[in-house]
Design a protein around this motif. Structure first.
Motif, PDB file in Angstrom:
ATOM      1  N   LYS A 108      -1.631 -29.273  96.354  1.00 33.77           N
ATOM      2  CA  LYS A 108      -1.299 -28.873  94.989  1.00 33.77           C
ATOM      3  C   LYS A 108      -0.071 -27.964  95.040  1.00 33.77           C
ATOM      4  CE  LYS A 108      -6.166 -29.124  93.664  1.00 33.77           C
ATOM      5  NZ  LYS A 108      -7.380 -28.356  93.313  1.00 33.77           N
ATOM      6  N   ALA A 109       0.713 -27.976  93.984  1.00 35.63           N
ATOM      7  CA  ALA A 109       1.938 -27.165  93.931  1.00 35.63           C
ATOM      8  C   ALA A 109       1.615 -25.694  94.177  1.00 35.63           C
ATOM      9  CB  ALA A 109       2.616 -27.339  92.581  1.00 35.63           C
ATOM     10  N   GLY A 110       2.360 -25.100  95.110  1.00 34.77           N
ATOM     11  CA  GLY A 110       2.174 -23.683  95.429  1.00 34.77           C
ATOM     12  C   GLY A 110       0.907 -23.383  96.211  1.00 34.77           C
ATOM     13  N   ASP A 111       0.257 -24.409  96.720  1.00 36.01           N
ATOM     14  CA  ASP A 111      -1.012 -24.239  97.445  1.00 36.01           C
ATOM     15  C   ASP A 111      -0.942 -25.053  98.737  1.00 36.01           C
ATOM     16  OD1 ASP A 111      -3.601 -24.068  98.340  1.00 36.01           O
ATOM     17  OD2 ASP A 111      -4.524 -25.005  96.585  1.00 36.01           O
ATOM     18  N   ARG A 112      -1.035 -24.366  99.873  1.00 35.83           N
ATOM     19  CA  ARG A 112      -0.931 -25.059 101.164  1.00 35.83           C
ATOM     20  C   ARG A 112      -2.287 -25.590 101.654  1.00 35.83           C
ATOM     21  NH1 ARG A 112       3.423 -24.188 104.903  1.00 35.83           N
ATOM     22  NH2 ARG A 112       5.239 -23.414 103.805  1.00 35.83           N
ATOM     23  N   LYS A 113      -3.346 -25.343 100.885  1.00 36.25           N
ATOM     24  CA  LYS A 113      -4.671 -25.803 101.300  1.00 36.25           C
ATOM     25  C   LYS A 113      -4.708 -27.326 101.330  1.00 36.25           C
ATOM     26  CE  LYS A 113      -9.574 -25.545 100.250  1.00 36.25           C
ATOM     27  NZ  LYS A 113     -10.607 -25.210  99.250  1.00 36.25           N
ATOM     28  N   ALA A 114      -5.348 -27.879 102.375  1.00 35.43           N
ATOM     29  CA  ALA A 114      -5.454 -29.334 102.524  1.00 35.43           C
ATOM     30  C   ALA A 114      -6.723 -29.829 101.834  1.00 35.43           C
ATOM     31  CB  ALA A 114      -5.484 -29.695 104.009  1.00 35.43           C
ATOM     32  N   TYR A 115      -6.550 -30.728 100.875  1.00 33.92           N
ATOM     33  CA  TYR A 115      -7.702 -31.300 100.161  1.00 33.92           C
ATOM     34  C   TYR A 115      -7.911 -32.735 100.634  1.00 33.92           C
ATOM     35  CZ  TYR A 115      -7.157 -27.321  96.990  1.00 33.92           C
ATOM     36  OH  TYR A 115      -7.069 -26.049  96.469  1.00 33.92           O
ATOM     37  N   PRO A 116      -9.142 -33.105 101.097  1.00 32.79           N
ATOM     38  CA  PRO A 116      -9.393 -34.481 101.544  1.00 32.79           C
ATOM     39  C   PRO A 116      -8.950 -35.478 100.475  1.00 32.79           C
ATOM     40  CG  PRO A 116     -11.267 -33.090 102.070  1.00 32.79           C
ATOM     41  CD  PRO A 116     -10.347 -32.257 101.229  1.00 32.79           C
ATOM     42  N   SER A 117      -8.317 -36.548 100.934  1.00 32.24           N
ATOM     43  CA  SER A 117      -7.758 -37.538 100.015  1.00 32.24           C
ATOM     44  C   SER A 117      -8.612 -38.803 100.003  1.00 32.24           C
ATOM     45  CB  SER A 117      -6.330 -37.883 100.433  1.00 32.24           C
ATOM     46  OG  SER A 117      -5.874 -39.015  99.745  1.00 32.24           O
TER      47      SER A 117
END
Length: 692
Positions: free
Chosen positions: A568-577
């Protein structure tokens, strides 16, 4: 002699003289005990001053002794301290520059302590996975107080002597000549009796139980897989809860327990590995080095900018060269922003900011960089591009300038062949972000001059990097190994795992980041570009095509907002796709692979042992000089868990026969050809030996 004895009037001076840091090895301990006894036997001597020659009072115990009988041979450090403390004449420690570990414990055994301003005082043993084992946890709280002592011992962080001036650690801070001041002090207390002993001081801390419990909870939450910090708390607690002699015994028992832990052995291995990496058998320590007073960097992108910052941080002015003004302006603006962020965090003063920014200049003209002492090329990883750059550098750079390439995989000998001075060419593979990562892989070409190698190693220290020398091969040490690791990661997701499971297993093992999060951070397109080259050069090697499919979707990682994971913009967290996971499952079906449940243990074995096996080839071929060099590459450049000591040390810990047995089992599965063991691994396992 490792300790010198002389008499000045009525004062005996015993000077530790065991360069570089006056380590308290057996010979030094013996010499000091003899010196004290000699002074006690001389009626003309009224006091004893103990100090250190050169640039240290004492850096502490000789860590090399830890794995040898001489560590506990008499006189032990405990015995030495007891001799000093039990002396019938006053013993004064005259402390300067460095007083750490066993050196501070020895000083605490003296009756009095005087110190020069700026002396660094510490008990840093926790950084080696141990605790002070010669009374430090019992004596320091008695002179600086429970809270300060606990903070110093648990963190291992040095404190300047003047900041401890108001504690009972020092009887006097001496501003002028230390020895002159120490002799005057010795004369003033020569006849004072009884002689004060730190052991006789009581630790006074109201409601200490609550403070110690709070400390246990805090340290436990912060210490992760390392047992030493919490043991430090328990040892310091004994200074309040036990009699002095019982506290000393308790400390000793904890010390012996910690010395045997894998974590401590791993940390000590890393400590020695870093020092060994700079020693090159055919390049003597006294090899003359070239003067590096200015630098140039070709390319002002992320990598080039980070490399430039390293030089500037070390006080070396840099000129950045770009082909377009827009790229140059952007690169310099990024560097400026990085320094502004550091300043906002309070880690950089306005004066230092102005100084560093002032040392960076830019140009679009090769002729402007011609007088630089070293030039580092940081352009696109393509041999054609490198050829253009190095032919131009050969034309414009002054004689004696070092021509360095930041290539991560390409043939440094071929790059050197583009010049008429291959002896001046060397590989300097920085790791991203270059201004943060500690590793510098130094690639020695077949023609690289010895003074160029010696200069680059010295420069790596100056810019605060761990320099590790590699020979020339595709990928050198680190990336050649990571190719096998990445191959296994690809096969694992084809066979039944998903990126999140693989990454979580690896991160639980202790890696800073799993392979798929790492790919997203570095840019999946970089790996894709390298794989496409390897498909042509090494068609016999099989790869999973999942990473190629990902790149075909334009999912290059964080920089495009999508890779193996969603961002997500401004968020380096990795979200499972869900899209990527569906793509992986479909790909398995398309290639006829029936997916299965894969355990975390299998993930770790396949990823780590693929590193180990390739490293064994690298060692056997002489690309790396030492197994510990390979470990240093992985500890400082690839996020391998320090408490496991690096891939080679970890394999030694598991036992090479066990590693081999697991590889034989894996060889029976899909892509079994990837598990053909390196001859060196087979040989060492058969002989019951280790890599290190």
């Amino acid at each position: 002699m490792t300790a010198e004895y002389q008499v000045n009037g009525a004062v005996a001076i015993i000077t530790l003289n065991n360069p570089p840091v006056n380590g308290l090895g057996l010979s030094t301990r013996t010499a000091v005990v003899e010196g004290v006894r000699k002074a006690l036997a001389d009626d003309a001597v009224k006091a004893i001053v103990l100090t250190g020659a050169g640039k240290a009072f004492s850096g502490g115990a000789d860590i090399k002794e830890f794995n040898s009988p001489s560590a506990f041979a008499e006189p032990s450090l405990h015995t030495l301290i007891n001799v000093v403390e039990g002396a019938s004449k006053p013993v004064i420690a005259a402390i300067h520059t460095v007083c750490m570990g066993g050196g501070l414990e020895l000083a605490l055994g003296c009756h009095y302590r005087v110190a020069a301003i700026g002396a660094q005082i510490a008990l840093p043993e926790v950084k080696l996975g141990i605790l002070p084992g010669a009374g430090g946890t019992q004596r320091l709280p008695r002179v600086v107080g429970l809270e300060l002592a606990l903070n110093m011992i648990v963190s291992g962080t040095p404190v300047a002597s003047e900041k401890l001036a108001k504690t009972a650690l020092f009887n006097k801070i001496i501003e002028g000549d230390l020895m002159e001041g120490a002799l005057a002090f010795a004369a003033s207390i020569a006849d004072a009796r009884p002689l004060p002993k730190v052991r006789d001081i009581k630790v006074d801390y109201p409601n200490y139980e609550a403070f110690l419990q709070f400390s246990r909870n805090t340290v436990k939450a912060m210490s992760g897989p390392y047992p030493a910090p919490l043991k430090c708390v328990e040892a310091v607690a004994a200074s309040v809860t036990k009699k002095f002699d019982d506290g000393i015994k308790f400390e000793r028992d904890l010390f012996i327990e910690l010395v045997q832990t894998t974590e401590s052995k791993a940390l000590r291995h890393a400590f020695f590995g870093e020092r060994a990496a700079s020693k090159i058998p055919d390049v003597p320590a006294d090899t003359p080095v070239r003067s590096i007073k200015s630098a140039a960097v070709i390319g002002a992108g992320t990598m080039g900018g980070g490399i430039a910052m390293n030089f500037v941080n070390a006080g070396i002015p840099v000129m950045l060269l770009e082909t377009k003004q827009e790229a140059l302006d952007k690169g310099i603006a990024t560097i400026r922003k990085n320094y502004e962020n550091t300043m906002k965090k309070g880690k950089l003063t306005q004066e230092k900011f102005d100084q560093r920014v002032g040392m960076i200049s830019g140009t679009l003209n090769y002729a402007d960089i011609g007088q630089a002492d070293i030039v580092v090329e940081a352009v696109f990883e393509d041999m054609g591009v490198k050829e253009t750059v190095f032919k131009k550098l050969d034309e414009v750079m002054k004689q004696g300038a070092i021509l360095a390439s930041n290539t991560s995989t390409l043939d440094v000998d071929q790059i050197a062949s583009f010049t008429k001075r291959p002896q001046d060419v060397i590989g300097t593979h920085f790791f991203s972000p270059a201004n943060v990562m500690k590793l510098l892989e130094i690639v020695r070409g077949k023609a690289t001059a010895k003074d160029v190698l010696a200069t680059t190693l010295a420069l790596s220290k100056k810019i605060k990097k761990t320099g590790v020398v590699s020979g020339v091969c595709d990928g050198f040490i680190g990336n050649r190994m990571i190719e096998q690791y990445s191959r296994q990661a690809g096969f694992l997701i084809e066979e039944g795992a998903l990126p999140e499971q693989v990454d979580k297993a690896v991160e639980k093992f202790g890696f800073a980041m799993g392979p798929f999060r790492m790919g997203d951070l570095a840019g999946n397109d970089i790996g894709w570009y390298i794989r496409k080259r390897r498909y042509l050069e090494k068609p016999e090697i099989t790869y999973s095509k999942t990473a190629d499919l990902l790149c075909e979707l334009g999912r290059y990682g964080q920089k495009t907002g999508a890779g193996w994971y969603d961002y997500k913009a401004g968020d380096r967290k990795a979200y499972p796709s869900a899209l990527v996971n569906d793509m992986i499952i479909k790909h398995s079906a398309d290639i006829g692979v029936e997916r299965r449940k894969i355990s975390d243990q299998e993930i770790i074995e396949r990823l780590v042992y693929s590193l180990v096996n390739e490293a064994a080839h690298i060692l056997e071929e002489g690309i790396a000089m030492r197994a510990s060099d390979i470990d240093m590459v992985y500890l400082t450049g690839y996020g391998f868990p320090v408490f496991r000591g690096g891939p080679m040390f970890y394999a030694d810990t598991v036992g090479l026969p066990n590693v081999l047995m697991t590889m034989e089992k894996l060889a029976k599965g899909r892509h079994g050809d990837a598990w053909k063991p390196a001859p060196l691994l087979v040989k060492l396992a058969a002989e019951g030996k280790t890599f290190n």
